[in-house]
Design a protein around this motif. Structure first.
Motif, PDB file in Angstrom:
ATOM      1  N   PRO A   1       6.343  -1.274  -1.005  1.00 60.59           N
ATOM      2  CA  PRO A   1       6.902   0.061  -1.183  1.00 60.59           C
ATOM      3  C   PRO A   1       6.421   1.013  -0.104  1.00 60.59           C
ATOM      4  O   PRO A   1       5.519   0.678   0.681  1.00 60.59           O
ATOM      5  CB  PRO A   1       6.356   0.461  -2.554  1.00 60.59           C
ATOM      6  N   THR A   2       7.010   2.216  -0.073  1.00 63.32           N
ATOM      7  CA  THR A   2       6.567   3.240   0.867  1.00 63.32           C
ATOM      8  C   THR A   2       5.049   3.425   0.745  1.00 63.32           C
ATOM      9  O   THR A   2       4.509   3.512  -0.360  1.00 63.32           O
ATOM     10  CB  THR A   2       7.277   4.563   0.581  1.00 63.32           C
ATOM     11  N   GLY A   3       4.383   3.493   1.901  1.00 64.97           N
ATOM     12  CA  GLY A   3       2.934   3.636   1.941  1.00 64.97           C
ATOM     13  C   GLY A   3       2.268   2.626   2.852  1.00 64.97           C
ATOM     14  O   GLY A   3       1.089   2.753   3.196  1.00 64.97           O
TER      15      GLY A   3
ATOM     16  N   TRP B   1      -0.303  -8.735  -0.800  1.00 62.93           N
ATOM     17  CA  TRP B   1       0.684  -8.178   0.126  1.00 62.93           C
ATOM     18  C   TRP B   1       0.725  -6.653   0.084  1.00 62.93           C
ATOM     19  O   TRP B   1       1.310  -6.019   0.960  1.00 62.93           O
ATOM     20  CB  TRP B   1       2.072  -8.751  -0.166  1.00 62.93           C
ATOM     21  N   LEU B   2       0.073  -6.061  -0.938  1.00 61.85           N
ATOM     22  CA  LEU B   2       0.033  -4.599  -1.029  1.00 61.85           C
ATOM     23  C   LEU B   2      -1.292  -4.010  -0.551  1.00 61.85           C
ATOM     24  O   LEU B   2      -1.427  -2.797  -0.458  1.00 61.85           O
ATOM     25  CB  LEU B   2       0.269  -4.169  -2.481  1.00 61.85           C
ATOM     26  N   LEU B   3      -2.263  -4.866  -0.247  1.00 62.84           N
ATOM     27  CA  LEU B   3      -3.577  -4.368   0.163  1.00 62.84           C
ATOM     28  C   LEU B   3      -3.524  -3.421   1.366  1.00 62.84           C
ATOM     29  O   LEU B   3      -4.178  -2.381   1.356  1.00 62.84           O
ATOM     30  CB  LEU B   3      -4.512  -5.536   0.454  1.00 62.84           C
ATOM     31  N   PRO B   4      -2.770  -3.754   2.408  1.00 62.66           N
ATOM     32  CA  PRO B   4      -2.773  -2.853   3.569  1.00 62.66           C
ATOM     33  C   PRO B   4      -1.848  -1.651   3.391  1.00 62.66           C
ATOM     34  O   PRO B   4      -0.884  -1.472   4.134  1.00 62.66           O
ATOM     35  CB  PRO B   4      -2.305  -3.764   4.704  1.00 62.66           C
ATOM     36  N   SER B   5      -2.118  -0.840   2.385  1.00 59.02           N
ATOM     37  CA  SER B   5      -1.265   0.311   2.103  1.00 59.02           C
ATOM     38  C   SER B   5      -2.108   1.567   1.950  1.00 59.02           C
ATOM     39  O   SER B   5      -3.313   1.519   1.711  1.00 59.02           O
ATOM     40  CB  SER B   5      -0.441   0.077   0.831  1.00 59.02           C
ATOM     41  N   CYS B   6      -1.426   2.684   2.035  1.00 58.45           N
ATOM     42  CA  CYS B   6      -2.026   4.005   1.994  1.00 58.45           C
ATOM     43  C   CYS B   6      -2.652   4.293   0.637  1.00 58.45           C
ATOM     44  O   CYS B   6      -2.076   3.968  -0.412  1.00 58.45           O
ATOM     45  CB  CYS B   6      -0.924   5.019   2.308  1.00 58.45           C
ATOM     46  N   ASP B   7      -3.807   4.916   0.617  1.00 59.37           N
ATOM     47  CA  ASP B   7      -4.464   5.357  -0.603  1.00 59.37           C
ATOM     48  C   ASP B   7      -3.851   6.691  -1.020  1.00 59.37           C
ATOM     49  O   ASP B   7      -4.063   7.717  -0.375  1.00 59.37           O
ATOM     50  CB  ASP B   7      -5.969   5.503  -0.365  1.00 59.37           C
ATOM     51  N   MET B   8      -3.079   6.684  -2.107  1.00 61.98           N
ATOM     52  CA  MET B   8      -2.365   7.882  -2.540  1.00 61.98           C
ATOM     53  C   MET B   8      -3.301   8.970  -3.062  1.00 61.98           C
ATOM     54  O   MET B   8      -2.872  10.105  -3.279  1.00 61.98           O
ATOM     55  CB  MET B   8      -1.352   7.523  -3.630  1.00 61.98           C
ATOM     56  N   LEU B   9      -4.571   8.653  -3.286  1.00 61.39           N
ATOM     57  CA  LEU B   9      -5.534   9.647  -3.728  1.00 61.39           C
ATOM     58  C   LEU B   9      -6.333  10.231  -2.577  1.00 61.39           C
ATOM     59  O   LEU B   9      -7.201  11.085  -2.788  1.00 61.39           O
ATOM     60  CB  LEU B   9      -6.497   9.025  -4.752  1.00 61.39           C
ATOM     61  N   ASN B  10      -6.040   9.792  -1.351  1.00 58.91           N
ATOM     62  CA  ASN B  10      -6.794  10.222  -0.171  1.00 58.91           C
ATOM     63  C   ASN B  10      -5.882  11.003   0.769  1.00 58.91           C
ATOM     64  O   ASN B  10      -5.017  10.408   1.425  1.00 58.91           O
ATOM     65  CB  ASN B  10      -7.372   8.999   0.538  1.00 58.91           C
ATOM     66  N   PRO B  11      -6.032  12.300   0.866  1.00 57.83           N
ATOM     67  CA  PRO B  11      -5.127  13.085   1.719  1.00 57.83           C
ATOM     68  C   PRO B  11      -5.198  12.691   3.195  1.00 57.83           C
ATOM     69  O   PRO B  11      -4.195  12.798   3.904  1.00 57.83           O
ATOM     70  CB  PRO B  11      -5.591  14.528   1.497  1.00 57.83           C
ATOM     71  N   HIS B  12      -6.346  12.245   3.649  1.00 53.49           N
ATOM     72  CA  HIS B  12      -6.448  11.834   5.053  1.00 53.49           C
ATOM     73  C   HIS B  12      -5.605  10.598   5.318  1.00 53.49           C
ATOM     74  O   HIS B  12      -4.931  10.501   6.361  1.00 53.49           O
ATOM     75  CB  HIS B  12      -7.910  11.551   5.408  1.00 53.49           C
ATOM     76  N   ALA B  13      -5.590   9.653   4.383  1.00 50.47           N
ATOM     77  CA  ALA B  13      -4.758   8.468   4.544  1.00 50.47           C
ATOM     78  C   ALA B  13      -3.281   8.850   4.580  1.00 50.47           C
ATOM     79  O   ALA B  13      -2.505   8.302   5.373  1.00 50.47           O
ATOM     80  CB  ALA B  13      -5.022   7.483   3.397  1.00 50.47           C
ATOM     81  N   VAL B  14      -2.881   9.776   3.748  1.00 51.30           N
ATOM     82  CA  VAL B  14      -1.487  10.221   3.743  1.00 51.30           C
ATOM     83  C   VAL B  14      -1.142  10.923   5.044  1.00 51.30           C
ATOM     84  O   VAL B  14      -0.039  10.764   5.583  1.00 51.30           O
ATOM     85  CB  VAL B  14      -1.217  11.126   2.522  1.00 51.30           C
ATOM     86  N   ASP B  15      -2.072  11.685   5.584  1.00 52.62           N
ATOM     87  CA  ASP B  15      -1.843  12.318   6.890  1.00 52.62           C
ATOM     88  C   ASP B  15      -1.554  11.276   7.968  1.00 52.62           C
ATOM     89  O   ASP B  15      -0.683  11.468   8.826  1.00 52.62           O
ATOM     90  CB  ASP B  15      -3.063  13.146   7.301  1.00 52.62           C
ATOM     91  N   LEU B  16      -2.277  10.175   7.927  1.00 50.02           N
ATOM     92  CA  LEU B  16      -2.064   9.119   8.921  1.00 50.02           C
ATOM     93  C   LEU B  16      -0.710   8.442   8.718  1.00 50.02           C
ATOM     94  O   LEU B  16      -0.044   8.064   9.684  1.00 50.02           O
ATOM     95  CB  LEU B  16      -3.191   8.097   8.829  1.00 50.02           C
ATOM     96  N   PHE B  17      -0.309   8.266   7.465  1.00 50.01           N
ATOM     97  CA  PHE B  17       1.021   7.733   7.171  1.00 50.01           C
ATOM     98  C   PHE B  17       2.093   8.647   7.763  1.00 50.01           C
ATOM     99  O   PHE B  17       3.039   8.181   8.415  1.00 50.01           O
ATOM    100  CB  PHE B  17       1.192   7.604   5.658  1.00 50.01           C
TER     101      PHE B  17
END
Length: 879
Positions: free
Chosen positions: A117-119, A233-249
């Motif tokens: 999924p997206t992320g 297969w989902l391990l390399p995905s964005c942490d939705m609780l981490n704003p910095h990770a979302v910024d990188l996405f």
């Protein structure tokens, strides 16, 4: 005023002879008496996916031609099938598509990731930022008998133990697990519940936890931070609780497109589409975990330690008196708000700051919308940042005729909750579109995908009406593909020109455009609202699901919205963002969180509670049992529509725009015509328009009172329109009566044209019409079936009834095109001007690709007979 402004700007080829490669030659212009030309539309109502595979540009342009031939002016680029997403070949393809679509005055959207999924962020969390991947928290436990003095239990040995379940062990992942806290909870004898909870985290030392415990049976619970519960297969995905990770996405995907194509933002390029972003916890072992289940993995981030009562964490997995209800509510309330703030709102704000929109959907299936794992914990918060509400209907989630039973489908959870998909899903999406001001009344549905090639014209029409009726007014059909013989999640609408039913697909898209315009930019008129039950899934105690209440209402012609507790303080005198509700219905729940209860007590709206049996609720609101709800609503005069129809399959939707009332009615009974009298609360008698949106025909009718007679065939819809609406030029209704039934008792010459061929080949001559794909015939045939015969007719107007057809039919008299039908009844009016003494009758029937291609998705659908099945009859018009 003019009710209908949507007019296509493309040239329409009129079919005048037997041609099968292009579009069906039916009238495609909208009824001019309801039309005002609409130009420079910002966004279109229909935006299909187009799968991209890094193919030659000529093939992509050819597929855009096919899309445009359906009078579609907007596309969404499906990135997941493109191996070079956000790399040079992708940028070249997008540049070409932007340039081509700008030239054609078409709009473009982009699905926002390489991986579902997206992320996934095009892999950056696997390649560069592994420390920013999602975390989960799980528990391990042992049981001991007290009293205990100076006892201990091994702890470190539990760390990383779940890696043995991983399909691929990564050495770098070993050693990541951490102990968050350790608790002792006391068993209540002869039950699966617990009483006391003791935090023994301070006893951690030397790989063990040391503790003293009083008498009793105790469970030692170790809460462990880990990634082991996330599917590989989902391990390399964005942490939705981490704003910095979302910024990188955002930087990788969104900013990357803006840096290269900013000139198209806000004009040719409309925005980004997120597909099912989620927390991803526990996906190794399941779909979406309930609360209160041992060993389950829930979402985690270290910042949560400072935001919730860590000493109560064991209540996430176990039922602990005076602990579990509050910690589950607090935890889910927190993480769903964090998801909203850190992901959805952040991405949406970026899009709006760059003059584009943000749309998409989460997974809602079987109430996953209120859970973690493949969900976001709260439907309304999960989509808060988007500019449209959104849902999807794929994978056999709604099948015509199966309203009253759960059906199997191509999904991990095996069976669909029929009440959820028929009474909750679409209304959930449309409700957010209604009540969130920034949605502007817009609700999107990704539709048709992964049903298989057996999803023919009838199923598509049923699904369109199902969603329109429930308030969905923007659509993302799934999907087109420029790849030859692309078998990924069919149906592929054009099949690069080889889909036998593609020439009828344009009719569906034009229907959606017409109906969506009629049902946009106005206000929905519901009877009531139901309180969203997301918090009930969090606490996971006994409760009456929303869909149970919704079914009782909808089956008795009461329309509703679903409102979350978050919006209760926005209601003023029963009104929310223009929606006016007579009453808010609160379904029974064993536990109602204090914060929700407080909002209910202060809400500026009449409230009742509903339960299956008598309920001593914590409120002073009147309680109604579920079986008496419809009676109560009628007694209070909350009925917008009443009818003498006694079944459950007549449904309606009331919409008001520019002073005109629009009532849409749909027959969801796939076997029987509904003929009924309806009384509309907003109608006091006089003139009204009856509009058939699929046939695009309007007639003017008059009644002396507020009762209106309707007759709706299976798979059909009907609109009743009155109020401030232009009626000049609309013909008064003049009933046509046909009699003198006559069987066409003639031999038919049958010829067949395979899906990949361009010419018909003689098959057989018959008097008894066979199922072409039946036993002993051509069970693997997909394509077009032509039937020719000669009939003698008087010089009069006739009605031709083909009887049963599988699945779409075109009729010609003396080689003149009369019309096409892709849903029953297959009846055609024949004018006496087209009649000779002896007449050549030609019927071409087209079926779907499943007979020939036998795709795995189609195995969940009924495979119906093919061809002209009859009986074929002719009726003479009475003068």
């Amino acid at each position: 005023m003019y009710l209908f402004k949507y007019e296509k700007c493309y040239n329409v080829d009129k079919q005048k002879n037997l041609c099968y490669a292009g579009s069906v030659g039916r009238k495609t212009e909208v009824d001019r008496r309801l039309v005002e030309n609409l130009k420079n539309i910002d966004i279109d109502y229909v935006t299909p996916f187009i799968w991209l595979h890094n193919e030659e540009h000529e093939k992509i342009i050819a597929e855009i031609d096919r899309i445009q031939s359906c009078n579609i002016r907007s596309i969404c680029l499906e990135s997941r099938t493109h191996d070079e997403f956000c790399r040079e070949d992708w940028w070249e393809d997008v540049a070409m598509i932007f340039k081509e679509c700008k030239k054609r005055n078409m709009k473009v959207w982009i699905l926002d990731d390489k991986h579902y999924p997206t992320g996934y962020a095009n892999g950056i969390f696997d390649e560069k930022y592994r420390d920013l991947r999602s975390w989960g928290i799980t528990e391990y436990h042992i049981d001991v008998a007290g009293p205990v003095k100076g006892g201990s239990a091994m702890v470190d040995i539990w760390l990383n133990c779940d890696l043995e379940y991983a399909t691929t062990k990564r050495p770098e992942d070993i050693g990541e697990d951490e102990v968050v806290a350790v608790f002792a909870i006391k068993h209540i004898p002869n039950s699966d519940k617990y009483s006391d909870i003791i935090d023994i985290t301070d006893g951690l030392s030397d790989g063990r936890v040391y503790f003293d415990l009083p008498e009793g049976r105790w469970r030692i619970v170790m809460a462990v931070k880990t990634r082991s519960g996330i599917a590989e297969w989902l391990l390399p995905s964005c942490d939705m609780l981490n704003p910095h990770a979302v910024d990188l996405f955002i930087e990788e995907v969104y900013q990357g497109h803006y840096d290269r194509f900013s000139e198209y933002f806000g004009n040719t390029f409309c925005g980004f589409f997120s597909d099912e972003p989620c927390f991803q916890n526990n996906t190794r072992d399941g779909f979406a975990p309930d609360m209160g289940v041992p060993y389950v993995h829930y979402p985690w981030h270290d910042k949560l330690k400072e935001m919730i009562d860590v000493k109560s964490l064991a209540g996430l997995w176990f039922d602990i008196e005076n602990v579990s209800d509050q910690i589950r509510y607090s935890y889910m309330d927190l993480i769903s708000k964090e998801y909203q703030k850190n992901f959805g709102d952040k991405v949406g704000d970026w899009c709006r700051a760059h003059n584009v929109m943000y749309i998409g959907h989460i997974i809602e299936d079987n109430n996953v919308h209120a859970k973690t794992g493949n969900g976001t914990g709260h439907f309304f918060r999960g989509l808060n940042g988007q500019d449209m509400s959104g849902v999807d209907v794929v994978l056999h989630q709604i099948v015509p005729g199966l309203t009253l039973c759960d059906n199997a489908g191509f999904v991990g959870y095996k069976h669909m909750n029929s009440k959820f998909f028929n009474y909750y899903l679409a209304k959930l999406g449309a409700s957010l579109g209604h009540i969130d001001e920034k949605k502007k009344g817009r609700t999107m549905c990704e539709i048709f995908g992964a049903y298989g090639w057996a999803e023919g014209t009838k199923i598509m029409k049923y699904l369109m009406d199902h969603m329109l009726l429930r308030g969905v007014n923007y659509y993302v059909p799934h999907a087109f593909s420029p790849k030859e013989d692309d078998g990924e999640t069919p149906p592929n609408f054009s099949d690069t020109g080889k889909n036998p039913l593609f020439k009828f697909f344009k009719n569906n898209m034009e229907y959606l455009n017409r109906m969506c315009y009629m049902l946009s930019d106005g206000i929905h008129i519901p009877s009531c609202a139901i309180l969203y039950d997301g918090e009930n899934y969090w606490i996971n105690k006994e409760f009456l699901p929303v869909e149970a209440v919704a079914k009782e209402l909808y089956d008795n012609l009461f329309d509703y919205d679903i409102i979350p507790a978050d919006y209760l303080d926005k209601i003023k005198n029963g009104e929310l963002n223009g929606e006016k509700y007579n009453v808010l219905i609160v379904p029974y729940a064993e536990v109602i969180p204090e914060a929700v209860a407080k909002k209910l007590k202060n809400a500026d709206i009449k409230i009742i509670t509903v339960s299956e049996k008598e309920w001593n609720s914590p409120f002073e609101f009147e309680n109604i049992t579920l079986d008496k709800l419809a009676e109560y609503m009628r007694k209070c005069n909350y009925a917008d529509v009443t009818s003498d129809y006694e079944g459950i399959y007549l449904k309606y939707y009331h919409y008001k725009r520019d002073g005109a009332h629009i009532y849409m009615f749909v027959n969801e009974d796939i076997n029987n015509t509904i003929t009924a009298s309806v009384n509309l609360s907003a109608f006091e008698g006089g003139q009204y328009i009856e509009y058939d949106g699929f046939e695009n025909k309007a007639v003017l009718k008059t009644t002396d009172n507020s009762d209106i007679s309707i007759s709706i065939e299976p798979y059909h819809s009907l609109m009743i329109i009155f109020g401030d609406v232009e009626t000049e030029g609309i013909e008064e209704y003049s009933p046509k009566t046909y009699s003198g039934e006559r069987m066409v008792d003639a031999e038919f010459d049958i010829s067949l044209m395979e899906r990949c061929e361009t010419e018909f080949k003689a098959y057989k001559t018959v008097k008894e019409l066979p199922d072409i794909t039946g036993r002993g015939e051509r069970p693997d045939f997909s394509g077009h079936m032509k039937y020719e015969t000669e009939i003698e007719l008087d010089k009069k107007d006739f009605l031709l009834d083909l009887g049963c057809v599988g699945e779409a039919a075109e009729v010609y008299i003396n080689d003149k095109f009369i019309g096409s039908k892709q849903i029953p009844p297959y009846r055609f009016e024949i004018s006496k001007e087209d009649i000779k003494d002896k007449n050549k009758l030609t019927v071409i029937v087209s079926n779907h690709n499943a007979y020939a291609l036998k795709d795995t998705f189609s195995k969940y659908l009924l495979i119906e007979p093919s061809g002209l099945l009859g009986p074929v009859k002719i009726f003479e018009k009475e003068e």
